[in-house]
Every structure is written in C-alpha cells, then in structure tokens.
Design an enzyme around this catalytic site. Structure first.
Site, PDB file in Angstrom:
ATOM      1  N   ILE A 127       0.711  -1.124  -0.034  1.00 24.51           N
ATOM      2  CA  ILE A 127       0.066   0.168   0.184  1.00 24.51           C
ATOM      3  C   ILE A 127       0.941   1.163   0.124  1.00 24.51           C
ATOM      4  CG2 ILE A 127      -1.466   1.477   1.337  1.00 24.51           C
ATOM      5  CD1 ILE A 127      -2.848  -1.264   2.132  1.00 24.51           C
ATOM      6  N   GLY A 128       1.793   1.322   0.792  1.00 28.05           N
ATOM      7  CA  GLY A 128       2.632   2.536   0.918  1.00 28.05           C
ATOM      8  C   GLY A 128       3.278   2.705  -0.372  1.00 28.05           C
ATOM      9  N   VAL A 166       9.537   4.202  13.389  1.00 28.92           N
ATOM     10  CA  VAL A 166       8.919   5.356  13.681  1.00 28.92           C
ATOM     11  C   VAL A 166       8.351   5.340  15.250  1.00 28.92           C
ATOM     12  CG1 VAL A 166       6.760   6.441  13.220  1.00 28.92           C
ATOM     13  CG2 VAL A 166       7.935   5.500  11.277  1.00 28.92           C
ATOM     14  N   HIS A 198      -7.315 -12.298  -5.057  1.00 26.95           N
ATOM     15  CA  HIS A 198      -7.384 -13.755  -5.789  1.00 26.95           C
ATOM     16  C   HIS A 198      -7.176 -14.701  -4.760  1.00 26.95           C
ATOM     17  CE1 HIS A 198      -3.261 -11.676  -6.215  1.00 26.95           C
ATOM     18  NE2 HIS A 198      -2.978 -12.895  -6.142  1.00 26.95           N
ATOM     19  N   HIS A 254       7.069 -11.810 -30.945  1.00 28.69           N
ATOM     20  CA  HIS A 254       7.705 -10.707 -30.994  1.00 28.69           C
ATOM     21  C   HIS A 254       7.393  -9.346 -31.819  1.00 28.69           C
ATOM     22  CE1 HIS A 254      11.714  -8.760 -31.319  1.00 28.69           C
ATOM     23  NE2 HIS A 254      11.389  -8.363 -32.592  1.00 28.69           N
TER      24      HIS A 254
HETATM   25  P1  FAD Z   1     -13.156  -7.501   2.172  1.00 29.57           P
HETATM   26  O1  FAD Z   1     -12.767  -7.413   0.796  1.00 29.57           O
HETATM   27  O2  FAD Z   1     -12.316  -6.932   3.287  1.00 29.57           O
HETATM   28  O3  FAD Z   1     -14.559  -7.871   2.496  1.00 29.57           O
HETATM   29  C1  FAD Z   1     -15.177  -8.078   3.644  1.00 29.57           C
HETATM   30  C2  FAD Z   1     -16.713  -7.426   3.596  1.00 29.57           C
HETATM   31  O4  FAD Z   1     -17.024  -7.989   5.127  1.00 29.57           O
HETATM   32  C3  FAD Z   1     -16.574  -5.957   3.893  1.00 29.57           C
HETATM   33  O5  FAD Z   1     -17.504  -5.670   2.797  1.00 29.57           O
HETATM   34  C4  FAD Z   1     -17.107  -5.670   5.250  1.00 29.57           C
HETATM   35  O6  FAD Z   1     -17.958  -4.508   5.384  1.00 29.57           O
HETATM   36  C5  FAD Z   1     -17.990  -7.050   5.486  1.00 29.57           C
HETATM   37  N1  FAD Z   1     -18.237  -7.383   6.833  1.00 29.57           N
HETATM   38  C6  FAD Z   1     -17.347  -7.461   7.933  1.00 29.57           C
HETATM   39  N2  FAD Z   1     -17.836  -7.628   9.035  1.00 29.57           N
HETATM   40  C7  FAD Z   1     -19.295  -7.809   8.647  1.00 29.57           C
HETATM   41  C8  FAD Z   1     -20.391  -8.338   9.296  1.00 29.57           C
HETATM   42  N3  FAD Z   1     -20.292  -8.748  10.795  1.00 29.57           N
HETATM   43  N4  FAD Z   1     -21.555  -8.134   8.772  1.00 29.57           N
HETATM   44  C9  FAD Z   1     -21.845  -8.108   7.479  1.00 29.57           C
HETATM   45  N5  FAD Z   1     -20.966  -7.750   6.699  1.00 29.57           N
HETATM   46  C10 FAD Z   1     -19.635  -7.419   7.329  1.00 29.57           C
HETATM   47  N6  FAD Z   1      -5.269  -7.217  -3.276  1.00 29.57           N
HETATM   48  C11 FAD Z   1      -4.963  -7.622  -4.441  1.00 29.57           C
HETATM   49  O7  FAD Z   1      -4.962  -8.938  -4.756  1.00 29.57           O
HETATM   50  N7  FAD Z   1      -4.655  -6.757  -5.430  1.00 29.57           N
HETATM   51  C12 FAD Z   1      -4.494  -5.549  -5.063  1.00 29.57           C
HETATM   52  O8  FAD Z   1      -4.275  -4.674  -6.042  1.00 29.57           O
HETATM   53  C13 FAD Z   1      -4.974  -5.013  -4.177  1.00 29.57           C
HETATM   54  N8  FAD Z   1      -5.109  -3.843  -3.759  1.00 29.57           N
HETATM   55  C14 FAD Z   1      -5.216  -3.371  -2.403  1.00 29.57           C
HETATM   56  C15 FAD Z   1      -5.381  -1.853  -2.274  1.00 29.57           C
HETATM   57  C16 FAD Z   1      -5.594  -1.495  -0.935  1.00 29.57           C
HETATM   58  C17 FAD Z   1      -5.474   0.148  -0.673  1.00 29.57           C
HETATM   59  C18 FAD Z   1      -6.020  -2.338   0.137  1.00 29.57           C
HETATM   60  C19 FAD Z   1      -6.563  -1.536   1.484  1.00 29.57           C
HETATM   61  C20 FAD Z   1      -6.270  -3.548  -0.193  1.00 29.57           C
HETATM   62  C21 FAD Z   1      -5.901  -4.112  -1.226  1.00 29.57           C
HETATM   63  N9  FAD Z   1      -5.775  -5.518  -1.443  1.00 29.57           N
HETATM   64  C22 FAD Z   1      -5.398  -5.887  -2.906  1.00 29.57           C
HETATM   65  C23 FAD Z   1      -6.343  -6.370  -0.720  1.00 29.57           C
HETATM   66  C24 FAD Z   1      -7.967  -7.001  -0.919  1.00 29.57           C
HETATM   67  O9  FAD Z   1      -8.503  -5.954  -0.875  1.00 29.57           O
HETATM   68  C25 FAD Z   1      -8.271  -8.096   0.122  1.00 29.57           C
HETATM   69  O10 FAD Z   1      -7.187  -9.086   0.217  1.00 29.57           O
HETATM   70  C26 FAD Z   1      -9.451  -8.438  -0.300  1.00 29.57           C
HETATM   71  O11 FAD Z   1     -10.474  -7.492  -0.498  1.00 29.57           O
HETATM   72  C27 FAD Z   1      -9.812  -9.424   0.735  1.00 29.57           C
HETATM   73  O12 FAD Z   1     -11.118  -9.824   0.598  1.00 29.57           O
HETATM   74  P2  FAD Z   1     -12.374 -10.606   1.624  1.00 29.57           P
HETATM   75  O13 FAD Z   1     -13.340 -11.004   0.907  1.00 29.57           O
HETATM   76  O14 FAD Z   1     -11.388 -11.679   2.343  1.00 29.57           O
HETATM   77  O15 FAD Z   1     -12.611  -9.185   2.678  1.00 29.57           O
HETATM   78  P1  NAI Z   2       2.741  -4.864   4.077  1.00 28.54           P
HETATM   79  O1  NAI Z   2       2.642  -5.784   5.047  1.00 28.54           O
HETATM   80  O2  NAI Z   2       2.607  -4.804   2.639  1.00 28.54           O
HETATM   81  O3  NAI Z   2       3.643  -3.605   4.608  1.00 28.54           O
HETATM   82  C1  NAI Z   2       3.583  -3.064   5.647  1.00 28.54           C
HETATM   83  C2  NAI Z   2       5.222  -2.396   5.706  1.00 28.54           C
HETATM   84  O4  NAI Z   2       5.067  -1.742   6.884  1.00 28.54           O
HETATM   85  C3  NAI Z   2       6.256  -3.375   5.779  1.00 28.54           C
HETATM   86  O5  NAI Z   2       7.104  -3.337   5.000  1.00 28.54           O
HETATM   87  C4  NAI Z   2       6.696  -3.382   7.375  1.00 28.54           C
HETATM   88  O6  NAI Z   2       7.897  -3.956   7.501  1.00 28.54           O
HETATM   89  C5  NAI Z   2       6.405  -2.021   7.634  1.00 28.54           C
HETATM   90  N1  NAI Z   2       6.116  -1.562   9.082  1.00 28.54           N
HETATM   91  C6  NAI Z   2       5.557  -2.187   9.827  1.00 28.54           C
HETATM   92  N2  NAI Z   2       5.333  -1.533  11.091  1.00 28.54           N
HETATM   93  C7  NAI Z   2       6.168  -0.336  10.788  1.00 28.54           C
HETATM   94  C8  NAI Z   2       6.677   0.603  11.603  1.00 28.54           C
HETATM   95  N3  NAI Z   2       6.305   0.605  12.904  1.00 28.54           N
HETATM   96  N4  NAI Z   2       7.313   1.889  11.162  1.00 28.54           N
HETATM   97  C9  NAI Z   2       7.604   1.740   9.908  1.00 28.54           C
HETATM   98  N5  NAI Z   2       7.522   0.527   8.987  1.00 28.54           N
HETATM   99  C10 NAI Z   2       6.524  -0.339   9.566  1.00 28.54           C
HETATM  100  O7  NAI Z   2       1.164  -3.884   4.625  1.00 28.54           O
HETATM  101  P2  NAI Z   2       0.347  -2.906   3.566  1.00 28.54           P
HETATM  102  O8  NAI Z   2       1.176  -2.202   2.877  1.00 28.54           O
HETATM  103  O9  NAI Z   2      -0.375  -2.138   4.822  1.00 28.54           O
HETATM  104  O10 NAI Z   2      -0.874  -3.667   2.865  1.00 28.54           O
HETATM  105  C11 NAI Z   2      -1.776  -4.471   3.505  1.00 28.54           C
HETATM  106  C12 NAI Z   2      -2.122  -5.790   2.903  1.00 28.54           C
HETATM  107  O11 NAI Z   2      -2.975  -5.152   1.732  1.00 28.54           O
HETATM  108  C13 NAI Z   2      -0.834  -6.341   2.211  1.00 28.54           C
HETATM  109  O12 NAI Z   2      -0.762  -7.640   3.215  1.00 28.54           O
HETATM  110  C14 NAI Z   2      -1.466  -6.768   0.931  1.00 28.54           C
HETATM  111  O13 NAI Z   2      -1.289  -8.170   0.696  1.00 28.54           O
HETATM  112  C15 NAI Z   2      -2.757  -6.143   0.444  1.00 28.54           C
HETATM  113  N6  NAI Z   2      -2.550  -5.325  -0.724  1.00 28.54           N
HETATM  114  C16 NAI Z   2      -2.294  -5.657  -1.772  1.00 28.54           C
HETATM  115  C17 NAI Z   2      -2.125  -5.137  -2.840  1.00 28.54           C
HETATM  116  C18 NAI Z   2      -1.678  -5.796  -4.207  1.00 28.54           C
HETATM  117  O14 NAI Z   2      -1.851  -6.739  -4.209  1.00 28.54           O
HETATM  118  N7  NAI Z   2      -1.133  -4.880  -5.145  1.00 28.54           N
HETATM  119  C19 NAI Z   2      -2.072  -3.648  -2.586  1.00 28.54           C
HETATM  120  C20 NAI Z   2      -2.339  -2.933  -1.558  1.00 28.54           C
HETATM  121  C21 NAI Z   2      -2.565  -4.009  -0.484  1.00 28.54           C
END
Ligand code: FAD
Ligand code: NAI
Length: 468
Positions: A186-187, A239, A323, A446
């Site tokens: 995310i960062g 941090v 996925h 290619h």
């Molecule tokens: P979620 O998508 O978190 O869905 C859970 C749902 O449950 C939510 O809608 C919530 O409101 C609902 N819920 C919770 N408790 C209750 C309750 N008690 N009753 C009813 N509803 C409830 N992953 C990738 O593979 N590719 C990416 O590019 C990617 N980019 C990301 C970017 C960001 C900024 C973030 C934050 C995450 C990203 N991820 C990415 C991670 C991905 O979003 C998650 O891994 C994925 O959404 C997990 O799916 P899930 O179905 O487990 O849960």
């Molecule tokens: P992350 O686990 O990818 O990265 C967190 C980072 O923060 C690590 O490098 C860790 O060493 C560092 N960190 C932890 N504590 C810290 C501190 N106190 N000070 C400074 N650095 C510190 O987690 P992130 O980026 O928050 O993403 C969360 C999840 O969302 C990931 O596990 C990822 O799977 C999913 N995600 C996936 C994406 C994708 O598939 N493209 C995009 C965004 C999120």
C-alpha cells in the site's frame, strides 16, 4: 424465518465469489453485507480505486515527463484532482453495481446489515440504517469479513491528515509532502500516485528493504527506480510518533544509528499492514475458535472447529490478496457439496502496481537458501528487450529460479513493464510443473515483454539467452 443452505457474511472478493459458486452448485444462498455497496475492501477502498488512481497519475506523469522523449509537446498541463477522484468513484460504482447484478442473476438474496451469530445455525442481521433486526436459519455459514488497517498504538489517526489507505484514496488536492509509514504494497502504490502528481513523498520503513516479503532483488531494484521519480526512502527507521498541528504533520523516527529524526509534511499515511476483522460477529455464540493475531482458526478444508461453519480470505491465515480470497470462496462452495477442490497456495502470485510493476510467484531465493535447495538462476534485463526499448520501459528484469538437477521452475520474480499480467505465464508454467527449458522452447510473439520470460528461462537453461 427464511432458511438457506449457505449464508455468506461479507461481500468482498472472498464472499461474493463464494456466493456465486454456491448458487451455481444449486445451493440456496444469502449474502450479508453491512455496507450499502457490495464488493468489500477490494472494490470499494482497495484494489479497484487504487488502480484507478495509479492509472490516472501514470497518464499525468507520462504527459509531464515521458511524452517529450517521443517527440510530443504539451503545454499548460494541469491536474484536476476533483475530476480524478470523481472518475475513481465512477470506476468503483461500475464495479460494485456489477456485483449487485451478479447477485440478482444468480438468485442470491442480499441482506444489508451487520451479521452476527445467535448460535451455530442462526444469524441475526442488524440493519445499519436503523429498523428491525431479522433472523435467518442456515445449514452452512461462510465467514468472509475481511480485514482493516493495522493501527500503531502510539499514533492517533485523525483520518484527515494522519490517514489510512481509505482516506489516501480520497484526497482532493496534491499534497505538498506526504510521509508514508511502511514501505510495503500500500505504501509504495500510494507513494507512486502522489509522487507522480508532483507531491514530495518520503517513505519511512522499519526493515532494511522495501516490499520485504518478496524476493529481495525486487525491492532493491524498485527502490532504485522509484528514486528516479523523486520518492525518498528512509529504511531501517523505527517510527516513534506522528502528530498533527493545523494542516501540518510531524513524524518522528529513530534512524539506524538510534538518533531521532523528524519529517514535516501535510499528510501522513500509515500503511503498516492489515488485521483480520471479526468485530460484531459474536463468534462466541457459535463456539468458533480463534488463532494468533485475531485470525479465525480453520482446518485444511477451511472449516472452523464448528462443522458447517467455514472462513475464507483476509480473516484467516495466508496472504491478504483478493485472488487468494476468491480461490478460497470457490474451494469452500465446492467442499460444501462434497467435491474435492484444491488450492496451490505456493502459486498464488503477489503483484505491486507501481511502475515498473513488480510480481513474484513460487519460492524466493531467500526461501530456497533457507531450505538448502540446490537451484540455478536465469535472469534477463528489460534493457535488452526490443519491446521495452521501443516503449522506453527498460528498467527491471525477469528472474527465474529452477531446480539445479531437474530444471523444474521453483520461483519467478519480475520487475518491469506490464508484468502484473506477465506473471500469469509463470503461474501456468509452474502449475504444470514446467522446466525452464520447456518455457524456453515455447514460441513467444515478437516483440513483446513476454520474451523476457523466455530469455530468462533460456538463461537458466545452460546460460543460453539469445539477446544477452
Ligand atoms: P473484504 O474485501 O475486506 O470484505 C469483507 C466484507 O465484509 C466488507 O465489505 C465488510 O463490510 C463486510 N463485513 C465485515 N463484518 C461484517 C458483518 N459482521 N456483517 C456483514 N458484513 C460484514 N489485493 C489484491 O489482490 N490486489 C490488489 O491490487 C489489492 N490492492 C489493495 C489496495 C488497498 C488500498 C487495500 C486496502 C487492499 C488491497 N488488496 C489488494 C487487498 C484486498 O482488498 C483484500 O485481500 C481483499 O479485499 C480481501 O477480501 P475478503 O473477501 O477476505 O474481505
Ligand atoms: P504490508 O505488509 O505490505 O507492508 C507493511 C510495511 O510496513 C512492511 O514493510 C513493514 O515492515 C512496515 N512496517 C510495519 N510496522 C512499521 C513501523 N512501525 N514503522 C515503519 N514501518 C513499519 O502492508 P500494507 O502495505 O499495509 O498492505 C496490507 C495488505 O494489503 C498487504 O498484506 C497486501 O497483501 C494487501 N495489498 C495488496 C496489494 C496488491 O496486491 N497490489 C495492494 C495493496 C494492499
């Protein structure tokens, strides 16, 4: 009281995919979601909006800094943040509406409200917008409640200036200086968005490497390339605090020498991981056991300790990826009807959507070393690719790790143009247990970026790369 074969709690990529597969298999299915839109973190505040902003900011960056190389001149280039954020909202809407359509098409009952267990077979749904709670009876439950951002206990997040990814997807101005805590996925994706739009961005990471869970070579190359768009990195920095005064934020950290350093900016994004979300589920009423770090405990069939209650996605162990959650949704639906599905967790790829993109699948070099496995490396740099030279995307490489004796591909790690899509070739090859030579002998059109995969496989096969 309505009765169902399966009730899914949570409509993210785990939950909605599980519901569709259950319906396809003839099960009477309900899905409960507490928010008014379906799609969970991924569609609303995760994968989809972040990629929309990554694409928008990349267009701007290219127009600003790359078009000139191609002989294209532009004057008076501007960024309209309101329009960019509104477009992102439109992309999200199209996607979440698509899920509502799929629920209707598959005759899945959507119930809006917070789902919680009354006992093992009864769920109460409290409407978020007020009104009467309703109850349903169900033979099976799939918990897919996802995750939420990790909070650092010593930082008060006001969600305006000291923010999580959710707010970072909604800033309607270009920050002056964004300080990002965490050099993970995310960062780095959000750092890329705002650095491309012209903000100063500083990434403060606790460990000595970026994207530390991926193959180490990738983080090193990514740091070098992102440095070229001006992102500053402070690795091995612990941090210690973040405070806000007016529109300014100050982040304090200890540098590798143990000295305190300060970063002054106007936004601080805290991106230090995510934690499973189970609040409000009342798991105790069903007797569901938890494991460490707030995750729901499941067995090899993704079933909890209570028969008929399953859990998938971010709320259980494993990579927090959309996925991965989807595969688990299908797996549980098929398990419920008595099929014998399979998930190969080793082959769930990880992708970072920076530019260049980063992706990996299988074992990293560090893991192979730890296992004492004899392996060989084939690597091919994009600077030697004709396609990459034509587009001007010559940073990065493809690295193939293969078994020293059998030549079976054990891991593929890439950084380069469009490799978020290219990694699919590595997954397919590894799923069929291909050797590096198998891929090296397959025709790749290619000129394409995919030729780098072939060349890296050739390099792993007796150092036979042609264009290097
Ligand atoms: P979620 O998508 O978190 O869905 C859970 C749902 O449950 C939510 O809608 C919530 O409101 C609902 N819920 C919770 N408790 C209750 C309750 N008690 N009753 C009813 N509803 C409830 N992953 C990738 O593979 N590719 C990416 O590019 C990617 N980019 C990301 C970017 C960001 C900024 C973030 C934050 C995450 C990203 N991820 C990415 C991670 C991905 O979003 C998650 O891994 C994925 O959404 C997990 O799916 P899930 O179905 O487990 O849960
Ligand atoms: P992350 O686990 O990818 O990265 C967190 C980072 O923060 C690590 O490098 C860790 O060493 C560092 N960190 C932890 N504590 C810290 C501190 N106190 N000070 C400074 N650095 C510190 O987690 P992130 O980026 O928050 O993403 C969360 C999840 O969302 C990931 O596990 C990822 O799977 C999913 N995600 C996936 C994406 C994708 O598939 N493209 C995009 C965004 C999120």
């Amino acid at each position: 009281m309505n009765q169902y074969d399966v009730t899914v709690i949570g409509s993210g990529p785990g939950g909605y995919v599980a519901a569709i597969r259950c319906a396809q298999l003839g099960l009477k299915t309900a899905i409960i979601e507490k928010y008014p839109t379906l799609g969970g973190t991924c569609l609303n505040v995760g994968c989809i909006p972040s990629k929309a902003l990554l694409d928008s900011s990349e267009h701007y960056h290219n127009a600003h800094s790359v078009f000139q190389d191609h002989g294209i001149g532009l004057e008076n280039l501007t960024v309209d943040m309101n329009r960019m954020i509104d477009r992102k909202a439109g992309v999200v809407k199209a996607n979440v509406d698509g899920i509502s359509y799929l629920m209707k098409k598959n005759k899945i009952d959507v119930i809006t409200g917070v789902g919680s267990f009354i006992d093992k077979t009864h769920i109460s749904i409290a409407p978020t917008a007020g009104g009467e709670a309703q109850q349903i009876e169900t033979k099976n439950v799939i918990i897919a409640t996802g995750s939420k951002p990790t909070v650092l206990p010593f930082i008060a997040q006001d969600k305006q200036r000291i923010i999580t990814s959710t707010e970072a997807l909604n800033i309607r101005e270009v920050p002056r200086h964004m300080i990002v805590i965490g050099g993970g996925v995310i960062g780095l994706e959000m750092a890329s968005v705002y650095a491309r739009l012209g903000a100063k961005v500083s990434v403060v990471e606790f460990l000595d490497s970026l994207i530390p869970t991926m193959d180490r070579g990738l983080g090193k190359e990514l740091k070098r390339v992102l440095g070229k768009i001006g992102i500053e990195f402070f690795l091995s920095h612990k941090v210690t605090g973040a405070t806000r005064e007016g529109d300014s934020v100050t982040v304090t950290a200890l540098n590798p020498k143990g000295e305190e350093v300060k970063f002054e900016g106007d936004y601080c994004l805290v991106a230090v991981g995510r934690v499973p979300y189970t609040a409000g589920l009342n798991l105790e009423a069903a007797g569901i056991e938890m494991e460490e770090r707030g995750r729901i405990k499941v067995d090899a069939h993704l079933q909890t300790n209570v028969p008929g209650i399953y859990a998938i996605g971010d709320v259980i162990r494993g990579a927090m990826l959309a996925h991965k959650a989807e595969e688990e949704g299908v797996f549980v639906a098929e398990t419920i009807v008595g099929q014998k599905p399979h998930i190969n967790y080793l082959l769930i790829p990880g992708v970072v959507y920076t530019w260049p993109e980063v992706a990996g699948v299988g074992y990293t070099e560090e893991q192979l070393k730890e296992q004492g496995k004899a392996y060989k490396i084939g690597s091919f740099p994009f600077k030697a690719s004709g396609r990459a030279r034509a587009s001007g995307d010559t940073d990065g490489f493809v690295k193939v790790l293969a078994d020293k004796t059998t030549d079976e591909i054990l891991g593929v790690h890439m950084i380069g143009p469009r490799i978020a899509d290219l990694i699919a070739e590595a997954v397919t090859a590894m799923e069929f247990r291909a050797s590096a030579e198998d891929v090296a002998r397959m025709s790749h059109s290619h000129p394409t970026y995919a030729e780098a995969m072939k060349e890296a496989c050739l390099a792993a096969t007796e150092n036979r790369a042609i264009h290097m």
